[in-house]
Scaffold this motif. Sequence first.
Motif, PDB file in Angstrom:
ATOM      1  N   LEU A 188      38.411  32.688  41.212  1.00  0.00           N
ATOM      2  CA  LEU A 188      38.505  31.474  42.193  1.00  0.00           C
ATOM      3  C   LEU A 188      39.723  31.508  42.995  1.00  0.00           C
ATOM      4  N   PRO A 189      39.622  30.949  44.152  1.00  0.00           N
ATOM      5  CA  PRO A 189      41.131  30.913  44.907  1.00  0.00           C
ATOM      6  C   PRO A 189      42.082  30.028  44.229  1.00  0.00           C
ATOM      7  N   GLY A 190      43.295  30.767  44.359  1.00  0.00           N
ATOM      8  CA  GLY A 190      44.236  29.895  43.742  1.00  0.00           C
ATOM      9  C   GLY A 190      44.467  29.757  42.172  1.00  0.00           C
ATOM     10  N   SER A 191      43.746  30.731  41.655  1.00  0.00           N
ATOM     11  CA  SER A 191      43.573  30.561  40.236  1.00  0.00           C
ATOM     12  C   SER A 191      44.586  30.852  39.232  1.00  0.00           C
ATOM     13  N   LEU A 192      44.984  30.670  38.049  1.00  0.00           N
ATOM     14  CA  LEU A 192      45.724  31.226  37.018  1.00  0.00           C
ATOM     15  C   LEU A 192      44.966  32.087  36.141  1.00  0.00           C
ATOM     16  N   ARG A 193      45.022  33.300  36.022  1.00  0.00           N
ATOM     17  CA  ARG A 193      44.284  34.239  35.233  1.00  0.00           C
ATOM     18  C   ARG A 193      44.679  34.314  33.754  1.00  0.00           C
TER      19      ARG A 193
END
Length: 308
Positions: A188-193
């Motif tokens: 997902l764009p701008g995600s925290l993984r």
Amino acid sequence: MSIAPYLKEIGRGKDGARALSRAQAADLMARLLDGQLSDLEKGGFALAMRIKGETPEELAGFMDAVQPRTLALTAPPTPVVLPSYNGSRKLPNLTPLLALLLAREGVAVLVHGFEEDPTRVTSAQVFEALGLPAVTEAAAAQARWADGQPVFMPLQRLHPSLAALLQLRAVLGLRNPGHTLAKLLPALPGSLRVVNHTHPEYAVSLAAFLTLTGADALLLRGTEGEPVADARRLPALKAFVRGQAEETLSVPAQAGSLAQLPSLPGEASAPATADYIRQVLAGALPVPAPIATQVSTLLALRRALGPA
């Protein structure tokens, strides 16, 4: 065009093999994902990389090819992505609990992985038992997030060609770089993984990859390969902000002997795990302290990232 020149570099054995450049790795992976390689070439690639191992630069190049071929999804700001590919054998699979606790805090959560594993209990099966079946369409994912619930999406839908690469394991009996890429996928764009590893040496290579690619992530040793902290003892939680390790947001591993064990279900089946999760969410049972710490760490990390 044959990938023989690439195989010649990576296929010389553990000591003789040479690493590909980032551009070469991206080109090779693009051809593989786009169906341009024969089965023989795919097998040669998988075996060569299994023996040699991936460098951070190669992983970055592979990901340069993987990421643009991911299903386009739009989520609320700073979503959390949980890669769930191992499932559980002995302990309950509490990745869905982590996802639901984050969702309760207003976080959009995407869990991705395989729906079934003949030898393990998958997150998809636990979500199904909780009344949250897998989502296969972008619109359905947005509706689930709007309702304040986490989304589980099968990799076969999120990234069909990457799923096919992982399924080579059923033929060859060995993992390949696809397994690592799935756990690193910025879905997902701008995600925290949340990135998890099973062996200490992977902690080093994955940290180097996160730094090289400027990732926002939380790195930890997972529970049976799942991206959730062990409910019995907190592993080290290493925070990365734009690729830089942030010690102030990181949490050291729990030391010393355990004062007491958490109350966990007596079996790891999906129905038993789902029932346990319902009790925790209802407040009838406490949230295991390590998972509570992982949730608070992720929330603090999201705040540190600022507006999306």
